[in-house]
Design a protein around this motif. Structure first.
Motif, PDB file in Angstrom:
ATOM      1  N   PHE A  66     -20.554  -1.971   9.919  1.00  0.00           N
ATOM      2  CA  PHE A  66     -20.164  -1.555  11.270  1.00  0.00           C
ATOM      3  C   PHE A  66     -20.536  -2.661  12.253  1.00  0.00           C
ATOM      4  N   PHE A  67     -19.624  -2.944  13.144  1.00  0.00           N
ATOM      5  CA  PHE A  67     -19.833  -4.039  14.097  1.00  0.00           C
ATOM      6  C   PHE A  67     -19.653  -3.563  15.533  1.00  0.00           C
ATOM      7  N   CYS A  68     -20.338  -4.278  16.454  1.00  0.00           N
ATOM      8  CA  CYS A  68     -20.243  -3.912  17.860  1.00  0.00           C
ATOM      9  C   CYS A  68     -18.937  -4.414  18.455  1.00  0.00           C
ATOM     10  N   SER A  69     -18.413  -5.492  17.880  1.00  0.00           N
ATOM     11  CA  SER A  69     -17.177  -6.049  18.426  1.00  0.00           C
ATOM     12  C   SER A  69     -16.373  -6.728  17.326  1.00  0.00           C
ATOM     13  N   GLN A  70     -15.125  -6.968  17.653  1.00  0.00           N
ATOM     14  CA  GLN A  70     -14.228  -7.641  16.717  1.00  0.00           C
ATOM     15  C   GLN A  70     -14.755  -9.043  16.409  1.00  0.00           C
ATOM     16  N   ALA A  71     -15.310  -9.704  17.427  1.00  0.00           N
ATOM     17  CA  ALA A  71     -15.829 -11.056  17.265  1.00  0.00           C
ATOM     18  C   ALA A  71     -16.954 -11.089  16.240  1.00  0.00           C
ATOM     19  N   CYS A  72     -17.839 -10.083  16.297  1.00  0.00           N
ATOM     20  CA  CYS A  72     -18.957 -10.005  15.357  1.00  0.00           C
ATOM     21  C   CYS A  72     -18.440  -9.777  13.941  1.00  0.00           C
ATOM     22  N   ALA A  73     -17.437  -8.934  13.818  1.00  0.00           N
ATOM     23  CA  ALA A  73     -16.864  -8.643  12.501  1.00  0.00           C
ATOM     24  C   ALA A  73     -16.324  -9.918  11.873  1.00  0.00           C
ATOM     25  N   GLU A  74     -15.644 -10.703  12.684  1.00  0.00           N
ATOM     26  CA  GLU A  74     -15.071 -11.944  12.163  1.00  0.00           C
ATOM     27  C   GLU A  74     -16.143 -12.977  11.850  1.00  0.00           C
ATOM     28  N   ALA A  75     -17.144 -13.060  12.727  1.00  0.00           N
ATOM     29  CA  ALA A  75     -18.236 -14.011  12.515  1.00  0.00           C
ATOM     30  C   ALA A  75     -18.989 -13.689  11.232  1.00  0.00           C
ATOM     31  N   PHE A  76     -19.197 -12.378  10.998  1.00  0.00           N
ATOM     32  CA  PHE A  76     -19.926 -11.960   9.798  1.00  0.00           C
ATOM     33  C   PHE A  76     -19.109 -12.270   8.547  1.00  0.00           C
ATOM     34  N   ARG A  77     -17.815 -12.038   8.636  1.00  0.00           N
ATOM     35  CA  ARG A  77     -16.934 -12.299   7.490  1.00  0.00           C
ATOM     36  C   ARG A  77     -16.927 -13.803   7.176  1.00  0.00           C
ATOM     37  N   ASN A  78     -16.941 -14.610   8.220  1.00  0.00           N
ATOM     38  CA  ASN A  78     -16.965 -16.067   8.014  1.00  0.00           C
ATOM     39  C   ASN A  78     -18.266 -16.506   7.372  1.00  0.00           C
ATOM     40  N   LYS A  79     -19.365 -15.856   7.768  1.00  0.00           N
ATOM     41  CA  LYS A  79     -20.681 -16.187   7.180  1.00  0.00           C
ATOM     42  C   LYS A  79     -20.697 -15.871   5.703  1.00  0.00           C
ATOM     43  N   LYS A  80     -20.046 -14.758   5.353  1.00  0.00           N
ATOM     44  CA  LYS A  80     -20.051 -14.292   3.970  1.00  0.00           C
ATOM     45  C   LYS A  80     -19.206 -15.191   3.072  1.00  0.00           C
ATOM     46  N   MET A  81     -18.229 -15.868   3.670  1.00  0.00           N
ATOM     47  CA  MET A  81     -17.303 -16.647   2.864  1.00  0.00           C
ATOM     48  C   MET A  81     -17.686 -18.119   2.815  1.00  0.00           C
TER      49      MET A  81
END
Ligand SMILES: [Zn+2]
Length: 81
Positions: A66-81
């Motif tokens: 769960f993310f607070c914003s779309q930006a965080c969701a994308e940033a987290f996905r980038n970190k994971k990849m």
């Protein structure tokens, strides 16, 4: 229609109150009471707590986060990849 508006205002006030409590009473432990208003989830990117109802749900690497914003969701996905 009016009911919906009232509920929206109530949800907003509750959210503001939670933020205030979090800022002032940092040491208080949040016991999860049965029938509490809204479940809080942690954003794994910025580590902020948000009400589940306001969070952005994303599936990252087979896990639901769960993310607070779309930006965080994308940033987290980038970190994971
Ligand atoms: Zn965030």
């Amino acid at each position: 229609m009016l009911k919906l508006l009232f509920f929206g205002v109530l949800a907003y006030l509750a959210f503001r109150l939670i933020q205030k409590v979090r800022l002032s009473g940092g040491r208080e432990q949040g016991n999860a009471k049965p029938g509490s208003v809204d479940e809080m989830v942690q954003d794994p990117n910025c580590l902020k707590y948000i009400p589940k109802g306001n969070a952005i749900k994303k599936n990252v690497g087979g896990e639901t986060h769960f993310f607070c914003s779309q930006a965080c969701a994308e940033a987290f996905r980038n970190k994971k990849m």
